[in-house]
Scaffold this motif. Structure first.
Motif, PDB file in Angstrom:
ATOM      1  N   PRO A 101     -19.842  -2.533  13.487  1.00 38.33           N
ATOM      2  CA  PRO A 101     -19.700  -3.156  12.157  1.00 38.33           C
ATOM      3  C   PRO A 101     -18.912  -2.286  11.182  1.00 38.33           C
ATOM      4  CG  PRO A 101     -21.932  -3.441  12.967  1.00 38.33           C
ATOM      5  CD  PRO A 101     -21.264  -2.483  13.903  1.00 38.33           C
ATOM      6  N   LYS A 102     -19.088  -0.955  11.274  1.00 35.04           N
ATOM      7  CA  LYS A 102     -18.323  -0.060  10.407  1.00 35.04           C
ATOM      8  C   LYS A 102     -16.838  -0.097  10.769  1.00 35.04           C
ATOM      9  CE  LYS A 102     -22.097   3.200   9.510  1.00 35.04           C
ATOM     10  NZ  LYS A 102     -22.565   4.604   9.643  1.00 35.04           N
ATOM     11  N   ALA A 103     -16.542  -0.283  12.041  1.00 35.94           N
ATOM     12  CA  ALA A 103     -15.146  -0.391  12.464  1.00 35.94           C
ATOM     13  C   ALA A 103     -14.488  -1.630  11.856  1.00 35.94           C
ATOM     14  CB  ALA A 103     -15.066  -0.428  13.990  1.00 35.94           C
ATOM     15  N   ASN A 118       0.849  -1.196   0.000  1.00 37.66           N
ATOM     16  CA  ASN A 118       0.000   0.000   0.000  1.00 37.66           C
ATOM     17  C   ASN A 118       0.884   1.246   0.000  1.00 37.66           C
ATOM     18  OD1 ASN A 118      -1.781   2.093   0.466  1.00 37.66           O
ATOM     19  ND2 ASN A 118      -2.782   1.152   2.226  1.00 37.66           N
ATOM     20  N   PRO A 119       0.967   1.966  -1.111  1.00 38.84           N
ATOM     21  CA  PRO A 119       1.868   3.128  -1.175  1.00 38.84           C
ATOM     22  C   PRO A 119       1.484   4.243  -0.214  1.00 38.84           C
ATOM     23  CG  PRO A 119       0.451   3.033  -3.123  1.00 38.84           C
ATOM     24  CD  PRO A 119       0.250   1.753  -2.388  1.00 38.84           C
ATOM     25  N   ALA A 120       0.238   4.267   0.239  1.00 37.87           N
ATOM     26  CA  ALA A 120      -0.190   5.304   1.176  1.00 37.87           C
ATOM     27  C   ALA A 120       0.512   5.177   2.523  1.00 37.87           C
ATOM     28  CB  ALA A 120      -1.706   5.245   1.366  1.00 37.87           C
ATOM     29  N   ARG A 121       1.108   4.026   2.784  1.00 38.23           N
ATOM     30  CA  ARG A 121       1.784   3.809   4.060  1.00 38.23           C
ATOM     31  C   ARG A 121       3.294   4.027   3.993  1.00 38.23           C
ATOM     32  NH1 ARG A 121      -1.309  -1.707   6.243  1.00 38.23           N
ATOM     33  NH2 ARG A 121      -3.226  -0.649   6.948  1.00 38.23           N
ATOM     34  N   HIS A 122       3.819   4.271   2.813  1.00 38.67           N
ATOM     35  CA  HIS A 122       5.270   4.349   2.649  1.00 38.67           C
ATOM     36  C   HIS A 122       5.883   5.529   3.394  1.00 38.67           C
ATOM     37  CE1 HIS A 122       5.681   1.615  -1.151  1.00 38.67           C
ATOM     38  NE2 HIS A 122       4.926   1.076  -0.218  1.00 38.67           N
ATOM     39  N   GLU A 123       5.286   6.689   3.265  1.00 38.14           N
ATOM     40  CA  GLU A 123       5.872   7.880   3.876  1.00 38.14           C
ATOM     41  C   GLU A 123       5.937   7.756   5.395  1.00 38.14           C
ATOM     42  OE1 GLU A 123       5.130  12.727   4.170  1.00 38.14           O
ATOM     43  OE2 GLU A 123       4.029  11.536   2.689  1.00 38.14           O
ATOM     44  N   LEU A 124       4.856   7.259   6.000  1.00 35.30           N
ATOM     45  CA  LEU A 124       4.845   7.105   7.451  1.00 35.30           C
ATOM     46  C   LEU A 124       5.857   6.059   7.891  1.00 35.30           C
ATOM     47  CD1 LEU A 124       3.591   7.879  10.153  1.00 35.30           C
ATOM     48  CD2 LEU A 124       1.896   6.062   9.808  1.00 35.30           C
ATOM     49  N   ALA A 125       5.978   4.974   7.140  1.00 34.97           N
ATOM     50  CA  ALA A 125       6.962   3.945   7.487  1.00 34.97           C
ATOM     51  C   ALA A 125       8.372   4.510   7.501  1.00 34.97           C
ATOM     52  CB  ALA A 125       6.867   2.772   6.507  1.00 34.97           C
ATOM     53  N   LYS A 126       8.672   5.370   6.534  1.00 37.51           N
ATOM     54  CA  LYS A 126       9.997   6.000   6.504  1.00 37.51           C
ATOM     55  C   LYS A 126      10.180   6.951   7.674  1.00 37.51           C
ATOM     56  CE  LYS A 126      10.814   5.765   1.495  1.00 37.51           C
ATOM     57  NZ  LYS A 126      11.001   6.570   0.260  1.00 37.51           N
ATOM     58  N   LEU A 144     -10.865  -3.948   7.656  1.00 38.11           N
ATOM     59  CA  LEU A 144     -10.691  -4.825   6.497  1.00 38.11           C
ATOM     60  C   LEU A 144     -10.289  -4.056   5.249  1.00 38.11           C
ATOM     61  CD1 LEU A 144     -13.728  -7.195   7.095  1.00 38.11           C
ATOM     62  CD2 LEU A 144     -11.307  -7.834   7.175  1.00 38.11           C
ATOM     63  N   ALA A 145     -10.714  -2.803   5.167  1.00 37.08           N
ATOM     64  CA  ALA A 145     -10.365  -1.977   4.006  1.00 37.08           C
ATOM     65  C   ALA A 145      -8.929  -1.492   4.065  1.00 37.08           C
ATOM     66  CB  ALA A 145     -11.319  -0.791   3.910  1.00 37.08           C
ATOM     67  N   GLY A 146      -8.268  -1.651   5.204  1.00 36.72           N
ATOM     68  CA  GLY A 146      -6.873  -1.235   5.319  1.00 36.72           C
ATOM     69  C   GLY A 146      -6.673   0.258   5.328  1.00 36.72           C
ATOM     70  N   ARG A 147      -7.709   0.990   5.737  1.00 35.79           N
ATOM     71  CA  ARG A 147      -7.589   2.442   5.792  1.00 35.79           C
ATOM     72  C   ARG A 147      -6.890   2.845   7.089  1.00 35.79           C
ATOM     73  NH1 ARG A 147     -13.094   2.008   4.026  1.00 35.79           N
ATOM     74  NH2 ARG A 147     -13.850   2.564   6.095  1.00 35.79           N
ATOM     75  N   GLY A 148      -5.797   3.583   6.959  1.00 34.92           N
ATOM     76  CA  GLY A 148      -5.081   4.033   8.142  1.00 34.92           C
ATOM     77  C   GLY A 148      -4.374   2.900   8.854  1.00 34.92           C
ATOM     78  N   LEU A 149      -4.180   3.075  10.170  1.00 34.76           N
ATOM     79  CA  LEU A 149      -3.497   2.058  10.963  1.00 34.76           C
ATOM     80  C   LEU A 149      -4.469   1.481  11.990  1.00 34.76           C
ATOM     81  CD1 LEU A 149      -0.003   3.771  11.371  1.00 34.76           C
ATOM     82  CD2 LEU A 149      -0.623   1.885   9.852  1.00 34.76           C
TER      83      LEU A 149
END
Length: 334
Positions: free
Chosen positions: A314-316, A196-204, A321-326
């Motif tokens: 249920p929304k949580a 997931n490229p959206a997580r790359h910046e935070l990982a760095k 499952l959608a992998g949004r955020g952490l």
């Protein structure tokens, strides 16, 4: 009180149930925050063998002590606590050897047969509740449990200072592991594989020297001294096993499905003296994790990205499952 109840696999309702009362040695905690993790998904789907239904899920939580049984000495009403969900019999062969996380009659709050913290209140053993400083944001206390799993995971790795590490997955657990490695293991480099490229910046920012969608893109000949899978996904596990340097260690940290299988080269494990180790839940690591959290070893604010009311449980699950955020949390008081 209001609680999310899984009546049976794949059937969940937010409903009213009886308030818990503390049995001998127990306290009742008013839940401030409860995290959701992959194990909760396995519980919801009926994929976790120890689970007995119906059950209130939720094992990553914190809150305020509002009632206690007679004779409880270590806590007082009003204490802000994080709770180790581990329950064990203390008498089986594994427990007698000190391997409480491998108890032959293993149980856990919100996972096995004891109701968990996706509710307004939960009864827990007083011995499992640990005080947190009153001044830290209450949402943060629910991070102690996942952090304690990461601490135990690193306990399983015999790593040298200056080693090279590769972590598969930049979700909550992968980033917690990366931050702990950066703090405690003196790595010469930490690389992360995250699709997931959206997580790359935070990982760095938090832990990684390099992040890529595949290990091939990292262009690191010879492999890594320690490779950690924090995904539980079979292709990642198989790829990671191929990336371990000679004499290195592979940590199986992510939770795969119980019936999943992976293919690897037994000859290479033998010939390259590769260690493959697992890490199951928590063992002698909860209090250390609490101290590390309070100290600020992990970026607590960055870990929590999504919160829901108990009515929206249920929304949580869908958000997780959608992998949004952490880290996704449920806040029963909202």
């Amino acid at each position: 009180m209001k609680a999310a109840v899984i009546e049976k696999p794949n059937e969940l309702k937010v409903q009213s149930i009886e308030d818990p009362t503390p049995k001998a040695g127990e306290v009742v905690v008013k839940v401030d925050a409860c995290g959701i993790c992959g194990t909760d998904i396995h519980v919801f789907r009926g994929e976790f063998a120890p689970t007995k239904y119906p059950i209130v899920p939720g094992h990553e939580f914190c809150g305020e002590v509002v009632d206690l049984a007679a004779g409880v000495k270590n806590l007082r009403v009003g204490d802000f606590v994080a709770v180790d969900p581990s329950l064990f019999d203390g008498s089986c062969r594994q427990c007698r050897a000190g391997h409480f996380n491998l108890c032959e009659n293993w149980n856990a709050i919100g996972v096995g047969s004891a109701n968990g913290a996706s509710a307004e209140f939960v009864a827990v053993p007083a011995a499992n509740a640990f005080r947190l400083p009153a001044e830290i944001p209450r949402d943060w206390g629910a991070l102690v449990e996942p952090l304690s799993c990461a601490v135990h995971g690193l306990d399983m790795v015999d790593a040298r200072v200056g080693g090279e590490w590769l972590i598969y997955g930049a979700g909550t657990m992968g980033l917690m592991l990366g931050q702990l490695v950066r703090h405690s293991a003196g790595p010469s480099r930490i690389d992360v594989v995250e699709r997931n490229p959206a997580r790359h910046e935070l990982a760095k920012r938090l832990a990684a020297d390099s992040v890529a969608a595949t290990a091939d893109e990292l262009d690191h000949a010879g492999g890594w001294d320690v490779v950690i899978d924090a995904t539980g996904v079979v292709p990642a596990i198989e790829d990671g096993l191929r990336r371990v340097a000679r004499g290195g260690t592979f940590l199986m940290f992510g939770v795969a499905n119980a019936d999943a299988t992976a293919t690897f080269s037994p000859f290479r494990v033998y010939n390259d003296e590769i260690k493959i180790v697992g890490s199951m839940a928590i063992l002698h690591s909860f209090e250390r994790a609490l101290s590390l959290l309070v100290k600020g070893v992990i970026d607590r604010k960055a870990m929590i990205t999504t919160q829901f009311s108990l009515d929206d449980y249920p929304k949580a699950l869908d958000a997780f499952l959608a992998g949004r955020g952490l880290k996704t949390q449920v806040k029963p008081g909202t």
